[in-house]
Every structure is written in C-alpha cells, then in structure tokens.
Design a protein around this motif. Structure first.
Motif, PDB file in Angstrom:
ATOM      1  N   PHE A 360       1.196  -0.672   0.302  1.00  0.00           N
ATOM      2  CA  PHE A 360      -0.249   0.150  -0.353  1.00  0.00           C
ATOM      3  C   PHE A 360       1.264   1.473  -0.015  1.00  0.00           C
ATOM      4  N   GLN A 361       1.939   1.204   0.094  1.00  0.00           N
ATOM      5  CA  GLN A 361       3.325   2.970  -0.143  1.00  0.00           C
ATOM      6  C   GLN A 361       2.860   3.154  -0.773  1.00  0.00           C
ATOM      7  N   TYR A 362       2.101   2.686  -2.101  1.00  0.00           N
ATOM      8  CA  TYR A 362       2.236   3.905  -2.948  1.00  0.00           C
ATOM      9  C   TYR A 362       0.991   5.126  -2.734  1.00  0.00           C
ATOM     10  N   MET A 363      -0.111   4.671  -2.218  1.00  0.00           N
ATOM     11  CA  MET A 363      -0.800   5.732  -1.201  1.00  0.00           C
ATOM     12  C   MET A 363      -0.506   6.282  -0.126  1.00  0.00           C
ATOM     13  N   CYS A 364       0.943   6.435   0.271  1.00  0.00           N
ATOM     14  CA  CYS A 364       1.340   6.618   1.200  1.00  0.00           C
ATOM     15  C   CYS A 364       2.291   8.014   1.142  1.00  0.00           C
ATOM     16  N   ALA A 365       3.023   9.011   2.411  1.00  0.00           N
ATOM     17  CA  ALA A 365       4.132   9.523   2.155  1.00  0.00           C
ATOM     18  C   ALA A 365       5.329   8.668   1.593  1.00  0.00           C
ATOM     19  N   PHE A 366       5.967   8.999   0.980  1.00  0.00           N
ATOM     20  CA  PHE A 366       7.813   9.272   0.778  1.00  0.00           C
ATOM     21  C   PHE A 366       8.150  10.315   1.461  1.00  0.00           C
ATOM     22  N   ASP A 367       9.080   9.427   2.095  1.00  0.00           N
ATOM     23  CA  ASP A 367       9.792  11.040   3.473  1.00  0.00           C
ATOM     24  C   ASP A 367      11.433  11.971   2.737  1.00  0.00           C
ATOM     25  N   MET A 368      11.317  11.212   1.143  1.00  0.00           N
ATOM     26  CA  MET A 368      11.927  11.102   0.334  1.00  0.00           C
ATOM     27  C   MET A 368      11.727  11.131  -0.959  1.00  0.00           C
ATOM     28  N   PRO A 369      10.607  11.881  -1.370  1.00  0.00           N
ATOM     29  CA  PRO A 369       9.923  11.939  -2.007  1.00  0.00           C
ATOM     30  C   PRO A 369      11.101  12.355  -3.864  1.00  0.00           C
ATOM     31  N   ARG A 370      10.905  11.894  -4.726  1.00  0.00           N
ATOM     32  CA  ARG A 370      10.876  11.888  -6.366  1.00  0.00           C
ATOM     33  C   ARG A 370      10.477  12.615  -6.680  1.00  0.00           C
ATOM     34  N   ASP A 371       9.726  11.341  -8.159  1.00  0.00           N
ATOM     35  CA  ASP A 371       8.671  12.493  -9.007  1.00  0.00           C
ATOM     36  C   ASP A 371       7.174  11.580  -9.197  1.00  0.00           C
ATOM     37  N   TYR A 372       7.160   9.726  -7.822  1.00  0.00           N
ATOM     38  CA  TYR A 372       6.066  10.066  -7.339  1.00  0.00           C
ATOM     39  C   TYR A 372       5.693  10.367  -6.662  1.00  0.00           C
ATOM     40  N   ASP A 373       4.273  11.182  -6.197  1.00  0.00           N
ATOM     41  CA  ASP A 373       3.532  11.567  -5.295  1.00  0.00           C
ATOM     42  C   ASP A 373       2.395  11.782  -5.578  1.00  0.00           C
TER      43      ASP A 373
END
Length: 410
Positions: A360-373
């Motif tokens: 489910f990480q695709y629909m969660c926050a990333f703490d070092m985001p790249r071009d997928y948000d």
C-alpha cells in the motif's frame, strides 16, 4: 512544439481497490493520514472533508500545490461485497480451493511462467498454500498426540469406551485448532490470500457474472464524470483493482463514451498483479482489454510498481509480458516508485519486512520523495499526462512475452 499544459482546478478521482473485504472508510483514513504527512514533508497544502450525500462512498479534497487551488472528489468503486461473498466458505471448502487453485496454476504451466517474471508475488501466492498445509499438519499431529495419550490412559481403564473417548477428543482437538487458525487469520493471512488467488483461478481467468455487472456499473459512474465540468477524470487501480480498471476503461472507450472534447482521462495502475490472471487460459477478455488499451489515444496510462513490493509484479509491463502487445503500442508507461530511494534508510528499515504494508506504500507518504507523489497526482494542478510527459520508462522493466495463453477471443 510541446502541447500546452492543462491546469487542473477540478478533478474526479475513482479508486478501484484490490481484493479486499473491508469497508472503504479504510481508504479515506489512509488518504487523510498520509496526505497530511506528505504535505508536511513536501511543503504544500492539502485537506480532506467528508462527502455530503452522493451515491458512492467517497471524500472531497482541497489542495494548494504550486500556488494553485485544486478541488478533487474521490469516489471508491466498491466491490468488497463480492469479495466478502467469495470468502464466505467453510474450512473444508478452503482446502478444496487450495487443491483446485494449485492444480489450475500448475497444470496450465502458468506457475512456471510467472516464476520467470518475479519470484516475489509467486512466493506470496504459494505462501497461503504452505501456511494452510502447516496448519493442517499441526491439527493432525495434535489429534494423533491426543489419541495416543487417550489410548494409553483410558483404554486400560475403560476398554472400548476409552478408545471411543480418545478418538472423539482427538477429532475435537483437530477441529478446534483449525477453527482457531481461521479465527486468527488477521495475523496469518492464509485464508485471505487463498481466497484471493482462488477467485480468479476458479474460472481459469474469466470474470464471474457478478464482477462483469460491477464493471459495467463502474463504467457508468466514470462516463457520468466525463460529462461533468471537470478538468481531469483519474482512475486509480490498486493490486487486483488494476486489471478491473483495464476492463472498465477498455469498455468505456470501445463504446464511444469518452468525449473527445471532454476532461483529460488518466489511468494510474499501482502495485499491479495482472499476470496472475492474464496468464490463465480463459482470461480472453482481460488480454483483449490490455491490447486495446495499450494503443488508444483516449487516455494516459501510467503503471507504477516497485521491486521492494514483494506482492506486485514489479516493472513487468502487463501488456507485453501477457504476450498481447500490438503494433503501435503506447501504454502503459512503466516506472518504479523506487522505495529504497524515495524512503529514508530508517523508514525503509522499519517497513522492509512488512510486506502487506509495503503493498500500500504507493498511496502513502515518502520522506525522500522523487517524481512520484500520489497526493500531487490526485490533488495537484497537473494532469497525469502533463506530469509524466517525456518521462522515460524504467530501463529495468520486463517486456519479454512470457505468457503461453495469448488468445483474445472466447
């Protein structure tokens, strides 16, 4: 000359979950929590409010991203009732499902071909088989232990009655243990995953009639949104919801229900497991839909997976590996959410072995985001097409046609 970009101020989002029996409020709470985390990390504004009325479950989102106010309305296209009905089986019926599902995947050669793509999701598919067999062995061993003890303690004292009591007690212990394992499936996930894989295998890849009806209802809902005064209609399919999204959108476009002068239409497939179905002999409908959607100019299709997600066919182009890529194939654009790069080492360490959470990480926050948000995609001012215009596909994607069954006619 590059095409002019469309600034999105109003968006309709349709989320198609995977094989999941729970109430859709879970997805709302996940969005609420994770969007707030991502907004804090990335420095934009986002807020969620409960839907007032409406035919479908959903919520409304307000985004302030790149200085643009965006209103997004999110609808969950629910099929959890179908999932629950398919899971409403006895212990004996589940073990029969195990035998039947294993036979379908092994006898058709699908299992061996799936192993050539990614071992992770195949291991995930074999896990419930192994876990259910272990549970059965534990129950049988416990029954033998009780029976042996009863024979040595009760038969000398009570004769045939002692034997009968020992046998009865051993059967009762086995049944109790099997029921206990089933009751604790929230920890083991054996029954849940077994029902998931058995659902597609029971028809050898064809859609159940009730699922076909639901696909039609989903198409009606999206067609209605395409006639609305919005800038983009975005369909998001997660896990098994990805192949449902393929069929829904293929039906819409074939039927001429996507107006050429209407809102931009985007399809975002996340953590897809398409080959688990498309590699089965009777998945004619899905393979035809994959081929059709891959050449259309009526939408933009972006497929996002990650090798860190052991439950998805990461970086496997679902059209190409299914063996149905036609001349002029355009979609999907396949790239990685790159968990190991978009999550800090500390966060990755905390999540690495939580396989279902990572799915489910695709629909969660990333703490070092790249071009997928996910939250900029669903509540930001750019269409899916504009956001990834010129974005190259991942070099490590798998496009080799592996599927044995490529027929698209029932």
């Amino acid at each position: 000359m590059a095409a002019p970009r469309t600034t999105v101020s109003r968006r309709r989002v349709f989320y198609i979950p995977g094989y999941d029996p729970i109430h859709p409020r879970r997805y709302r709470e996940l969005y609420r929590k994770e969007s707030a985390l991502q907004a804090g990390i990335s420095g934009y504004g986002i807020s969620l409010s409960a839907r007032q009325g409406g035919v479908r479950y959903g919520w409304d989102v307000k985004g302030l991203i790149d200085g643009v106010d965006v209103d997004a309305s999110v609808d969950v296209l629910v099929w959890s009732d179908i999932v629950r009905d398919s899971m409403d089986t006895s212990i004996l019926a589940t073990y029969w499902q195990l035998l039947r599902t294993a036979w379908v995947y092994i006898s058709t050669g699908a299992l061996g071909r799936l192993m050539r793509l990614r071992k992770g999701p195949v291991i995930a598919a074999l896990y419930p088989v192994g876990m259910l067999l272990i549970q059965l062995l534990v129950a049988v061993a416990a029954a033998f232990a009780v029976n042996w003890t009863g024979k040595h303690l009760l038969v000398p004292l009570m004769g045939p009655w002692g034997q009968a009591i020992a046998v009865g007690a051993s059967v009762a212990v086995a049944i109790w243990l099997l029921n206990w394992f089933k009751a604790k499936d929230g920890k083991f996930f054996a029954y849940y995953l077994m029902h998931d894989y058995a659902y597609g295998a029971s028809t050898r890849g064809a859609n159940m009639p009730e699922l076909e009806r639901r696909i039609g209802e989903f198409a009606d809902a999206i067609a209605e949104a395409l006639a609305d005064d919005v800038d983009e209609v975005l369909v998001v399919g997660h896990s098994s919801g990805a192949h449902l999204g393929v069929s829904v959108l293929a039906d819409l476009i074939r039927a001429g229900r996507v107006p050429p002068d209407g809102p931009a239409l985007g399809f975002l497939s996340l953590g897809q497991v398409v080959p688990m179905v498309s590699f089965l002999p009777d998945a004619h409908r899905l393979r035809a839909d994959l081929a059709y959607l891959s050449v259309t100019d009526a939408l933009t299709w972006i497929d996002v997976t990650a090798p860190g997600d052991g439950c998805a066919f990461a970086l496997c182009d679902p059209v190409s590996v299914s063996g149905v890529a036609p001349e002029g194939k355009r979609w999907p654009l396949v790239f990685s959410a790159a968990f190991t790069q978009s999550l800090s080492p500390e966060r990755w360490k905390a999540l690495r072995w939580r396989f279902f959470r990572l799915h489910f990480q695709y629909m969660c926050a990333f703490d070092m985001p790249r071009d997928y948000d996910y939250f900029q995609i669903t509540a930001g001012p750019m269409t899916l097409a504009d956001r990834y215009a010129g974005r190259p596909a991942s070099k490590s994607r798998i496009e080799e046609p592996v599927n044995k069954f490529t027929s698209m006619a029932a």
